[in-house]
Design a protein around this motif. Structure first.
Motif, short mmCIF file in Angstrom:
data_model
loop_
_atom_site.label_atom_id
_atom_site.label_comp_id
_atom_site.label_asym_id
_atom_site.label_seq_id
_atom_site.Cartn_x
_atom_site.Cartn_y
_atom_site.Cartn_z
N PRO A 60 0.83 -1.20 0.00
CA PRO A 60 0.00 0.00 0.00
C PRO A 60 0.87 1.25 0.00
O PRO A 60 1.88 1.33 0.68
N ALA A 61 0.48 2.23 -0.81
CA ALA A 61 1.27 3.44 -0.96
C ALA A 61 0.84 4.55 -0.02
O ALA A 61 1.50 5.57 0.08
N SER A 62 -0.28 4.37 0.68
CA SER A 62 -0.76 5.42 1.57
C SER A 62 -1.57 4.79 2.70
O SER A 62 -2.00 3.64 2.60
N PRO A 63 -1.83 5.57 3.75
CA PRO A 63 -2.69 5.05 4.83
C PRO A 63 -4.09 4.70 4.33
O PRO A 63 -4.70 3.74 4.80
N ALA A 64 -4.60 5.45 3.34
CA ALA A 64 -5.93 5.14 2.80
C ALA A 64 -5.93 3.77 2.13
O ALA A 64 -6.86 2.97 2.32
N GLU A 65 -4.89 3.48 1.34
CA GLU A 65 -4.79 2.17 0.70
C GLU A 65 -4.67 1.07 1.73
O GLU A 65 -5.26 -0.01 1.58
N GLN A 66 -3.92 1.31 2.80
CA GLN A 66 -3.77 0.31 3.87
C GLN A 66 -5.12 0.06 4.54
O GLN A 66 -5.50 -1.09 4.78
N ALA A 67 -5.88 1.12 4.79
CA ALA A 67 -7.20 0.97 5.42
C ALA A 67 -8.14 0.18 4.51
O ALA A 67 -8.89 -0.69 4.98
N LEU A 68 -8.11 0.46 3.21
CA LEU A 68 -8.95 -0.28 2.27
C LEU A 68 -8.56 -1.75 2.23
O LEU A 68 -9.41 -2.63 2.15
N ARG A 69 -7.26 -2.01 2.25
CA ARG A 69 -6.79 -3.40 2.24
C ARG A 69 -7.28 -4.14 3.49
O ARG A 69 -7.74 -5.28 3.41
N GLU A 70 -7.21 -3.48 4.64
CA GLU A 70 -7.66 -4.10 5.89
C GLU A 70 -9.17 -4.33 5.87
O GLU A 70 -9.65 -5.38 6.31
N LEU A 71 -9.93 -3.37 5.33
CA LEU A 71 -11.38 -3.52 5.21
C LEU A 71 -11.71 -4.71 4.32
O LEU A 71 -12.53 -5.56 4.67
N ARG A 72 -11.05 -4.79 3.19
CA ARG A 72 -11.30 -5.89 2.25
C ARG A 72 -10.98 -7.24 2.90
O ARG A 72 -11.76 -8.18 2.80
N THR A 73 -9.86 -7.33 3.59
CA THR A 73 -9.46 -8.57 4.25
C THR A 73 -10.50 -8.98 5.28
O THR A 73 -10.89 -10.15 5.34
N GLU A 74 -10.99 -8.02 6.07
CA GLU A 74 -12.00 -8.32 7.09
C GLU A 74 -13.31 -8.78 6.45
O GLU A 74 -13.92 -9.75 6.90
N ILE A 75 -13.75 -8.10 5.40
CA ILE A 75 -15.01 -8.48 4.73
C ILE A 75 -14.88 -9.88 4.13
O ILE A 75 -15.77 -10.72 4.27
N GLU A 76 -13.76 -10.15 3.46
CA GLU A 76 -13.59 -11.46 2.84
C GLU A 76 -13.49 -12.57 3.89
O GLU A 76 -13.92 -13.70 3.64
N LYS A 77 -12.96 -12.25 5.06
CA LYS A 77 -12.80 -13.24 6.12
C LYS A 77 -14.11 -13.51 6.86
O LYS A 77 -14.36 -14.64 7.29
N THR A 78 -14.97 -12.50 7.01
CA THR A 78 -16.13 -12.63 7.88
C THR A 78 -17.47 -12.71 7.15
O THR A 78 -18.51 -12.69 7.80
N SER A 79 -17.46 -12.74 5.82
CA SER A 79 -18.74 -12.81 5.10
C SER A 79 -18.60 -13.72 3.88
O SER A 79 -17.50 -14.07 3.47
#
Length: 142
Positions: free
Chosen positions: A68-87
């Motif tokens: 990730p090149a920015s904190p926003a990209e890191q936050a999106l990556r974490e959101l995606r990981t959580e959604i894919e893991k829990t739904s």
């Protein structure tokens, strides 16, 4: 393979690889080239200089595409990981699945997937809680 520097309408900058220039054109015309940060399909190529690889050494300032090149990209990556893991990903059946759960025809569970604009609008109008995600499924990613 060809790498393009891209920019979305929100001024997010990112790089992506394509099989060929015509492959980019085809994917772009179909709305399948999306911003890595916000998911917008309003993407255009940036002016870029060709990269000549004279040796086997990689320049020190080159970050891998997956970093990730920015904190926003890191936050999106974490959101995606959580959604894919829990739904559950239900693909293009999202509208049907969401409606069936809302009406009690199926047990409620966390799902995510794809819906056409008219399908999503109808879900919202009918009081079915849905929200757009800021990314596309991996199979549609650049």
């Amino acid at each position: 393979m060809i790498q393009y520097s891209l920019k979305c309408a929100q001024d997010h900058h990112f790089d992506s690889w394509f099989q060929s220039a015509s492959a980019f054109d085809k994917l772009h015309a179909a709305g399948m080239v999306t911003c890595a940060v916000c998911g917008s399909s309003e993407v255009e190529k940036e002016l870029m200089a060709p990269r000549v690889n004279a040796g086997a050494e990689k320049p020190a300032d080159t970050a891998p595409l997956s970093a990730p090149a920015s904190p926003a990209e890191q936050a999106l990556r974490e959101l995606r990981t959580e959604i894919e893991k829990t739904s559950d990903y239900v693909g293009r059946d999202f509208a049907r699945e969401a409606r069936a759960m809302h009406e009690g025809d199926q047990p409620k569970r966390a799902i995510w997937g794809e819906a056409r604009g008219d399908e999503a609008r109808k879900l919202v109008e009918d009081g079915i809680p849905v929200a757009p995600l800021p990314f596309r499924p991996s199979r549609k990613s650049n």
